[in-house]
Design a protein around this motif. Sequence first.
Motif, PDB file in Angstrom:
ATOM      1  N   PHE A  51     -64.063 -17.690  30.238  1.00  0.00           N
ATOM      2  CA  PHE A  51     -63.707 -18.189  31.568  1.00  0.00           C
ATOM      3  C   PHE A  51     -62.256 -18.679  31.593  1.00  0.00           C
ATOM      4  CE2 PHE A  51     -68.310 -18.763  31.195  1.00  0.00           C
ATOM      5  CZ  PHE A  51     -68.754 -18.030  32.301  1.00  0.00           C
ATOM      6  N   LEU A  52     -61.384 -17.881  30.984  1.00  0.00           N
ATOM      7  CA  LEU A  52     -59.949 -18.170  30.962  1.00  0.00           C
ATOM      8  C   LEU A  52     -59.194 -16.973  31.502  1.00  0.00           C
ATOM      9  CD1 LEU A  52     -59.600 -19.754  27.384  1.00  0.00           C
ATOM     10  CD2 LEU A  52     -59.584 -20.993  29.555  1.00  0.00           C
ATOM     11  N   SER A  53     -57.938 -17.179  31.813  1.00  0.00           N
ATOM     12  CA  SER A  53     -57.094 -16.054  32.222  1.00  0.00           C
ATOM     13  C   SER A  53     -56.676 -15.266  30.981  1.00  0.00           C
ATOM     14  CB  SER A  53     -55.857 -16.566  32.960  1.00  0.00           C
ATOM     15  OG  SER A  53     -55.019 -17.293  32.071  1.00  0.00           O
ATOM     16  N   GLN A  54     -56.306 -13.977  31.189  1.00  0.00           N
ATOM     17  CA  GLN A  54     -55.868 -13.160  30.057  1.00  0.00           C
ATOM     18  C   GLN A  54     -54.607 -13.729  29.393  1.00  0.00           C
ATOM     19  OE1 GLN A  54     -55.830  -8.884  30.697  1.00  0.00           O
ATOM     20  NE2 GLN A  54     -57.412  -9.073  32.286  1.00  0.00           N
ATOM     21  N   PRO A  55     -53.616 -14.197  30.177  1.00  0.00           N
ATOM     22  CA  PRO A  55     -52.444 -14.797  29.522  1.00  0.00           C
ATOM     23  C   PRO A  55     -52.797 -16.005  28.664  1.00  0.00           C
ATOM     24  CG  PRO A  55     -51.942 -14.263  31.800  1.00  0.00           C
ATOM     25  CD  PRO A  55     -53.416 -14.057  31.634  1.00  0.00           C
ATOM     26  N   ALA A  56     -53.789 -16.803  29.124  1.00  0.00           N
ATOM     27  CA  ALA A  56     -54.192 -17.985  28.348  1.00  0.00           C
ATOM     28  C   ALA A  56     -54.803 -17.576  27.016  1.00  0.00           C
ATOM     29  CB  ALA A  56     -55.172 -18.830  29.150  1.00  0.00           C
ATOM     30  N   VAL A  57     -55.623 -16.517  27.028  1.00  0.00           N
ATOM     31  CA  VAL A  57     -56.236 -16.034  25.789  1.00  0.00           C
ATOM     32  C   VAL A  57     -55.172 -15.473  24.856  1.00  0.00           C
ATOM     33  CG1 VAL A  57     -57.825 -14.354  24.783  1.00  0.00           C
ATOM     34  CG2 VAL A  57     -58.471 -15.588  26.859  1.00  0.00           C
ATOM     35  N   SER A  58     -54.253 -14.691  25.406  1.00  0.00           N
ATOM     36  CA  SER A  58     -53.174 -14.122  24.590  1.00  0.00           C
ATOM     37  C   SER A  58     -52.350 -15.222  23.936  1.00  0.00           C
ATOM     38  CB  SER A  58     -52.267 -13.234  25.457  1.00  0.00           C
ATOM     39  OG  SER A  58     -52.977 -12.102  25.930  1.00  0.00           O
ATOM     40  N   LYS A  59     -52.070 -16.273  24.688  1.00  0.00           N
ATOM     41  CA  LYS A  59     -51.293 -17.395  24.160  1.00  0.00           C
ATOM     42  C   LYS A  59     -52.033 -18.078  23.008  1.00  0.00           C
ATOM     43  CE  LYS A  59     -48.934 -21.626  25.622  1.00  0.00           C
ATOM     44  NZ  LYS A  59     -48.649 -22.529  26.773  1.00  0.00           N
ATOM     45  N   LEU A  60     -53.336 -18.251  23.160  1.00  0.00           N
ATOM     46  CA  LEU A  60     -54.134 -18.885  22.111  1.00  0.00           C
ATOM     47  C   LEU A  60     -54.170 -18.014  20.851  1.00  0.00           C
ATOM     48  CD1 LEU A  60     -57.122 -20.253  24.246  1.00  0.00           C
ATOM     49  CD2 LEU A  60     -55.501 -21.648  22.939  1.00  0.00           C
ATOM     50  N   VAL A  61     -54.307 -16.710  21.031  1.00  0.00           N
ATOM     51  CA  VAL A  61     -54.339 -15.799  19.881  1.00  0.00           C
ATOM     52  C   VAL A  61     -53.004 -15.801  19.155  1.00  0.00           C
ATOM     53  CG1 VAL A  61     -54.544 -13.384  19.173  1.00  0.00           C
ATOM     54  CG2 VAL A  61     -56.167 -14.346  20.813  1.00  0.00           C
ATOM     55  N   HIS A  62     -51.894 -15.749  19.923  1.00  0.00           N
ATOM     56  CA  HIS A  62     -50.557 -15.814  19.311  1.00  0.00           C
ATOM     57  C   HIS A  62     -50.404 -17.111  18.517  1.00  0.00           C
ATOM     58  CE1 HIS A  62     -48.346 -12.288  20.544  1.00  0.00           C
ATOM     59  NE2 HIS A  62     -48.816 -12.386  21.776  1.00  0.00           N
ATOM     60  N   ALA A  63     -50.853 -18.225  19.087  1.00  0.00           N
ATOM     61  CA  ALA A  63     -50.743 -19.515  18.402  1.00  0.00           C
ATOM     62  C   ALA A  63     -51.579 -19.523  17.128  1.00  0.00           C
ATOM     63  CB  ALA A  63     -51.187 -20.636  19.344  1.00  0.00           C
ATOM     64  N   PHE A  64     -52.746 -18.878  17.182  1.00  0.00           N
ATOM     65  CA  PHE A  64     -53.604 -18.812  15.991  1.00  0.00           C
ATOM     66  C   PHE A  64     -52.925 -18.006  14.885  1.00  0.00           C
ATOM     67  CE2 PHE A  64     -57.317 -16.875  13.713  1.00  0.00           C
ATOM     68  CZ  PHE A  64     -57.744 -18.047  13.109  1.00  0.00           C
ATOM     69  N   GLU A  65     -52.308 -16.888  15.246  1.00  0.00           N
ATOM     70  CA  GLU A  65     -51.581 -16.074  14.270  1.00  0.00           C
ATOM     71  C   GLU A  65     -50.447 -16.879  13.630  1.00  0.00           C
ATOM     72  OE1 GLU A  65     -51.670 -11.461  15.409  1.00  0.00           O
ATOM     73  OE2 GLU A  65     -50.896 -12.712  17.028  1.00  0.00           O
ATOM     74  N   ALA A  66     -49.717 -17.617  14.482  1.00  0.00           N
ATOM     75  CA  ALA A  66     -48.615 -18.424  13.962  1.00  0.00           C
ATOM     76  C   ALA A  66     -49.130 -19.508  13.026  1.00  0.00           C
ATOM     77  CB  ALA A  66     -47.840 -19.038  15.125  1.00  0.00           C
ATOM     78  N   SER A  67     -50.262 -20.128  13.387  1.00  0.00           N
ATOM     79  CA  SER A  67     -50.838 -21.181  12.543  1.00  0.00           C
ATOM     80  C   SER A  67     -51.267 -20.632  11.189  1.00  0.00           C
ATOM     81  CB  SER A  67     -52.042 -21.813  13.243  1.00  0.00           C
ATOM     82  OG  SER A  67     -51.670 -22.415  14.455  1.00  0.00           O
ATOM     83  N   CYS A  68     -51.789 -19.394  11.194  1.00  0.00           N
ATOM     84  CA  CYS A  68     -52.262 -18.793   9.951  1.00  0.00           C
ATOM     85  C   CYS A  68     -51.128 -18.147   9.148  1.00  0.00           C
ATOM     86  CB  CYS A  68     -53.315 -17.722  10.262  1.00  0.00           C
ATOM     87  SG  CYS A  68     -54.819 -18.376  11.012  1.00  0.00           S
ATOM     88  N   GLY A  69     -50.017 -17.853   9.821  1.00  0.00           N
ATOM     89  CA  GLY A  69     -48.926 -17.147   9.154  1.00  0.00           C
ATOM     90  C   GLY A  69     -49.269 -15.704   8.868  1.00  0.00           C
ATOM     91  N   LEU A  70     -50.082 -15.105   9.740  1.00  0.00           N
ATOM     92  CA  LEU A  70     -50.548 -13.729   9.550  1.00  0.00           C
ATOM     93  C   LEU A  70     -50.409 -12.937  10.851  1.00  0.00           C
ATOM     94  CD1 LEU A  70     -53.907 -14.438   7.663  1.00  0.00           C
ATOM     95  CD2 LEU A  70     -51.844 -13.442   6.649  1.00  0.00           C
ATOM     96  N   ASN A  71     -50.163 -11.646  10.714  1.00  0.00           N
ATOM     97  CA  ASN A  71     -50.269 -10.748  11.862  1.00  0.00           C
ATOM     98  C   ASN A  71     -51.687 -10.209  11.881  1.00  0.00           C
ATOM     99  OD1 ASN A  71     -47.561 -10.917  12.726  1.00  0.00           O
ATOM    100  ND2 ASN A  71     -46.931  -9.513  11.088  1.00  0.00           N
TER     101      ASN A  71
END
Length: 330
Positions: A51-71
């Motif tokens: 129940f989120l917008s697509q940009p919000a999900v994309s932002k969360l995924v990008h942040a998760f990648e940055a937190s993990c240091g992985l692509n």
Amino acid sequence: MGFAVNQMSLYAKAIPFCYEDFMARPNIKQIEAFNAVMKGGSVTRAAEVLFLSQPAVSKLVHAFEASCGLNLFLRGKGRLTPTPEARRLFAETEKFMSGVERVEMAARAIRDAERGDLTIAAFPALSLRMLPRVAARFLRERPEVDLTLLTRNSPEIATAMLSRMTDFGISLLPTREPGLRCRPFADVSMVCALPPEHPLAAKQLIDLRDLDGIPMINLGTDDLSRRVLDEALAHMGSNPQQSVKVEMADAACMLAAHGQGAAIVPSLATLGWEKNGLVFRPLAQEVKMTVWLYTSAWEPLTALAQHLLGQIREEITEVETIFRQYPSAS
């Protein structure tokens, strides 16, 4: 200048720089978004589930990648393709989210009074019959509750509370212990227990004067209900004949059922005698006792305890209503 460089070099060796120390840790929202994308196969499906917008999900995924240091995804033509690292990480994040769900379920069960530990101390007339009956119904609705019922004489209930043995106590005595909160919980009537063949069993109401000279099963002088009854009998000028003296209302009822005389007992003790050859009659004169609730002065009652207390109060009210259908003569 050379000295300064040398000092910095020594400092760097002593405290090595670690990039991971400056990385933000993943949060639950990021992990939830990553899992949703992995399960749904796209940001669009993940957005619908969360129940989120697509940009919000994309932002969360990008942040998760940055937190993990992985692509974690290969991006192209509007699609996300999980990398092998993403698939390996997903196995762990799935376990993590399952754990979070279990915590949420446990919290909900505790909040809704479906799970937990509960210990109660109550005086015998309540704890031997009415309380087990209420507890059985309570536990049928809450099979994961661990319930302990303690039978204690009224003076001992405050001690049980102060030693933190119980969540709450129900007593016939008020207390002024500073660690306890004490307040009236209910008023309980005294009623007459008789074998069906007893001459007084034919009466709708038992006048205390009817007991004059009648064999009576008396409760011990330490029982608070005995004191209340003795005062009422003396006021009415009635002097029953003592046949047996016992310590508990249950014992008095059993002796009455076996023809050893009449017994005056709290209404709480009248449950479950239907098949034991015993009838109960209200008294024409109002003889009552106050039941007191003890709770901690420092800790609030749990939702579980409040639910059980509500059911106990309802059961007392229901039993009391049975004996209020006749007007008293007091």
